[in-house]
Motif scaffolding. Structure first.
Motif, PDB file in Angstrom:
ATOM      1  N   ARG A  88      -3.443  -5.052   0.385  1.00 39.27           N
ATOM      2  CA  ARG A  88      -4.660  -5.448   1.097  1.00 39.27           C
ATOM      3  C   ARG A  88      -4.842  -6.758   0.936  1.00 39.27           C
ATOM      4  N   GLU A  89      -4.302  -7.709   0.202  1.00 39.82           N
ATOM      5  CA  GLU A  89      -4.986  -9.457   0.274  1.00 39.82           C
ATOM      6  C   GLU A  89      -3.512  -9.585   1.534  1.00 39.82           C
ATOM      7  N   LEU A  90      -2.174  -9.421   1.687  1.00 39.31           N
ATOM      8  CA  LEU A  90      -1.424  -9.889   2.850  1.00 39.31           C
ATOM      9  C   LEU A  90      -2.040  -9.633   4.034  1.00 39.31           C
ATOM     10  N   LYS A  91      -2.478  -8.587   4.465  1.00 37.03           N
ATOM     11  CA  LYS A  91      -3.226  -7.715   5.449  1.00 37.03           C
ATOM     12  C   LYS A  91      -5.205  -8.568   5.672  1.00 37.03           C
ATOM     13  N   ALA A  92      -5.189  -9.046   4.529  1.00 32.27           N
ATOM     14  CA  ALA A  92      -6.210 -10.210   4.898  1.00 32.27           C
ATOM     15  C   ALA A  92      -5.436 -11.283   5.009  1.00 32.27           C
ATOM     16  N   GLY A  93      -4.671 -11.416   5.520  1.00 30.14           N
ATOM     17  CA  GLY A  93      -4.083 -13.514   5.368  1.00 30.14           C
ATOM     18  C   GLY A  93      -4.398 -13.790   4.034  1.00 30.14           C
ATOM     19  N   ARG A  94      -5.122 -13.902   2.864  1.00 34.07           N
ATOM     20  CA  ARG A  94      -4.976 -14.551   1.502  1.00 34.07           C
ATOM     21  C   ARG A  94      -3.565 -15.056   1.214  1.00 34.07           C
ATOM     22  N   ILE A  95      -2.846 -13.835   1.487  1.00 31.70           N
ATOM     23  CA  ILE A  95      -1.659 -14.434   1.141  1.00 31.70           C
ATOM     24  C   ILE A  95      -0.099 -14.297   2.223  1.00 31.70           C
ATOM     25  N   LYS A  96       0.855 -14.425   1.778  1.00 32.96           N
ATOM     26  CA  LYS A  96       2.002 -13.814   3.256  1.00 32.96           C
ATOM     27  C   LYS A  96       2.876 -13.818   2.052  1.00 32.96           C
ATOM     28  N   LEU A  97       4.159 -12.893   3.217  1.00 37.39           N
ATOM     29  CA  LEU A  97       5.429 -12.449   2.645  1.00 37.39           C
ATOM     30  C   LEU A  97       6.192 -14.145   1.943  1.00 37.39           C
ATOM     31  N   ASP A  98       5.677 -14.948   2.421  1.00 37.49           N
ATOM     32  CA  ASP A  98       6.928 -16.292   2.703  1.00 37.49           C
ATOM     33  C   ASP A  98       6.756 -16.812   0.993  1.00 37.49           C
ATOM     34  N   ASP A  99       5.313 -16.359   1.069  1.00 36.83           N
ATOM     35  CA  ASP A  99       4.635 -17.166  -0.519  1.00 36.83           C
ATOM     36  C   ASP A  99       5.308 -17.098  -2.075  1.00 36.83           C
ATOM     37  N   SER A 100       5.317 -18.559  -2.497  1.00 35.35           N
ATOM     38  CA  SER A 100       6.076 -17.709  -3.848  1.00 35.35           C
ATOM     39  C   SER A 100       5.093 -18.046  -5.283  1.00 35.35           C
ATOM     40  N   PHE A 101       5.104 -16.910  -5.988  1.00 34.88           N
ATOM     41  CA  PHE A 101       5.365 -16.783  -7.240  1.00 34.88           C
ATOM     42  C   PHE A 101       5.658 -17.370  -8.103  1.00 34.88           C
ATOM     43  N   LEU A 160      -4.571   8.377  -2.766  1.00 35.10           N
ATOM     44  CA  LEU A 160      -3.740   6.907  -3.061  1.00 35.10           C
ATOM     45  C   LEU A 160      -3.267   6.456  -2.233  1.00 35.10           C
ATOM     46  N   SER A 161      -2.406   7.796  -2.150  1.00 32.97           N
ATOM     47  CA  SER A 161      -1.096   7.462  -1.274  1.00 32.97           C
ATOM     48  C   SER A 161      -1.398   7.728   0.067  1.00 32.97           C
ATOM     49  N   LYS A 162      -2.317   8.507   0.129  1.00 33.34           N
ATOM     50  CA  LYS A 162      -2.979   8.993   1.713  1.00 33.34           C
ATOM     51  C   LYS A 162      -3.448   7.789   2.165  1.00 33.34           C
ATOM     52  N   HIS A 163      -4.223   6.933   1.332  1.00 33.90           N
ATOM     53  CA  HIS A 163      -4.754   5.925   1.716  1.00 33.90           C
ATOM     54  C   HIS A 163      -3.726   4.863   2.079  1.00 33.90           C
ATOM     55  N   LEU A 164      -1.946   4.510   1.038  1.00 34.75           N
ATOM     56  CA  LEU A 164      -0.858   3.325   1.595  1.00 34.75           C
ATOM     57  C   LEU A 164      -0.406   3.908   2.726  1.00 34.75           C
ATOM     58  N   VAL A 165      -0.266   5.425   3.090  1.00 31.35           N
ATOM     59  CA  VAL A 165       0.404   5.861   4.272  1.00 31.35           C
ATOM     60  C   VAL A 165      -0.590   4.764   5.317  1.00 31.35           C
ATOM     61  N   GLU A 166      -1.620   5.660   5.440  1.00 32.67           N
ATOM     62  CA  GLU A 166      -2.170   5.451   6.902  1.00 32.67           C
ATOM     63  C   GLU A 166      -2.747   3.525   6.849  1.00 32.67           C
ATOM     64  N   THR A 167      -3.462   3.204   5.579  1.00 27.61           N
ATOM     65  CA  THR A 167      -4.026   1.535   5.974  1.00 27.61           C
ATOM     66  C   THR A 167      -2.923   0.645   5.717  1.00 27.61           C
ATOM     67  N   TYR A 168      -1.876   0.463   5.317  1.00 28.52           N
ATOM     68  CA  TYR A 168      -0.496   0.071   5.529  1.00 28.52           C
ATOM     69  C   TYR A 168       0.154  -0.149   5.919  1.00 28.52           C
TER      70      TYR A 168
END
Length: 393
Positions: A76-89, A187-195
């Motif tokens: 959800r955070e990725l899709k909203a643009g609040r974080i990116k895949l190439d960010d680091s923690f 939850l799994s259905k939500h993951l499949v359909e939303t992301y």
């Protein structure tokens, strides 16, 4: 796909239902089919239909299967643009000690103090079930794992999880950390359909990290050629062996959750057997074509007294392969429906079942046209008709 002509018996009735919360009440276990799992559910998410369930609403210890909620928050955070895949923690000492190398649990062995790409952390959690990866993501997104867990609980309630409460991000033993297998399926259905853009992480067979580690996906069915493309294993002494599986064949997808099995081999064989049963025992049937009117619903205060009801595209049912095509159906809505109504508004639910199955299909129905409000005099007449005859005319 079979045509609507096969539906030899179709009874459509407009039914006022003040409390539709019981629409998804517990369904009977299909006769003749059993499972060794202590808790199980098999559903077709496209048809929103439960094919089999056993103690599906009991709260169980979900172990690493609860990492699906952790990943849902990250997606959800990725899709909203609040974080990116190439960010680091950065790997904190807490993440390193609690879920990393010193913990002796499933880990991706992220070095203390190092910055780790979010893309690597996602692969570590999805493929290796990395406990350190889960905590690193939690702290990186929310500052503390405690704050992230609140995000998990809030998001879970938002998507309809009713028997879940999260205490940590990784599923390690903790008092009060519980889910039900039905919630895991939802939850799994939500993951499949939303992301759909992130869902392929669950099908990744291997993850090579830092040129030192090659992690193999712990889901054994991902390696089998049976259409499985996710989602997550789980094991704790308290809960036994569990697995959340999602498989697709043609246009049909099934989601299966099992837990309480004795060992890895039983988990794999029982999951495979249940998925095969689901695909072989239920098939889609065409009931209405796209745009075809299903029925009419009464309108109060509108220029017209009825609004046509249609599906969102074609309406398909999932019925046993042995089905004769004879079904019974009812239309459920809180009525009368007040104008104005916009074309595409969800108005009702079509509930359909077959004599050969205890499962029930529930299909949303939408307004097929706009209905504008009538004048004051016409609304007064509608009110008198309701008082005199009730609204089921």
């Amino acid at each position: 796909m079979r045509s609507a002509a096969l539906c030899a018996v179709l009874v459509l009735g407009a039914v006022a239902l003040a409390d539709h919360a019981q629409a998804q009440s517990k369904k009977k276990t299909p006769e003749g089919f059993q499972t060794k799992a202590q808790n199980a559910i098999l559903m077709d998410p496209g048809a929103d239909l439960v094919l089999f369930e056993k103690e599906a609403d009991a709260q169980i210890v979900p172990a690493s299967m609860s990492k699906l909620m952790t990943l849902a928050v990250v997606f959800r955070e990725l899709k909203a643009g609040r974080i990116k895949l190439d960010d680091s923690f950065v790997v904190s000492e807490y993440a390193w000690r609690t879920g990393g190398a010193p913990s002796g649990t499933a880990a991706m062995f992220a070095p203390l103090g190092d910055p780790i790409l979010i893309s690597d952390l996602l692969q570590g959690v999805a493929v290796q079930s990395a406990n350190d990866g889960s905590i690193i993501l939690a702290e990186g997104i929310a500052g503390t794992e405690e704050a992230f867990v609140k995000m998990m609980n809030d998001y879970g309630k938002e998507i309809g999880l009713t028997q879940s409460h999260f205490v940590n991000s990784n599923g390690l033993p903790a008092e009060g950390h519980v889910m039900s297998v039905r919630d895991l399926a939802v939850l799994s259905k939500h993951l499949v359909e939303t992301y759909p853009e992130y869902y392929p992480y669950f099908a990744q067979k291997e993850f090579r990290y830092r040129d030192r580690f090659t992690f193999r996906n712990r889901n054994p069915l991902v390696w089998a050629d049976i259409g499985v493309d996710g989602l997550k294993t789980g094991f704790l002494k308290e809960s036994g062996y569990g697995l959340v599986s999602s498989a697709k064949r043609g246009d049909q997808r099934l989601i299966l959750v099992v837990t309480g099995l004795q060992n890895k081999n039983e988990r794999e064989s029982e999951s495979r057997r249940m998925l095969e049963w689901g695909f072989k025992s239920f098939k889609p049937f065409r009931l209405f074509d796209e745009g075809q009117k299903v029925s009419d619903a009464l309108v109060w205060g509108g220029e017209k007294h009825y609004v046509p009801l249609v599906g969102d595209g074609e309406i398909d049912l999932l019925l046993p392969t042995s089905a004769t095509g004879a079904v019974s159906a009812e239309i459920i809505y809180n009525g009368p429906i007040k104008a104005p109504i916009r074309k595409g508004d969800q108005i009702a639910t079509l509930r359909v079942s077959a004599a050969e199955s205890s499962a029930t299909n529930e299909i949303p129905l939408y307004a097929g046209e706009n209905i504008a409000s009538s004048n004051f005099a016409m609304r007064g007449i509608d009110s008198l008709l309701v008082l005199a005859f009730g609204w089921l005319l």
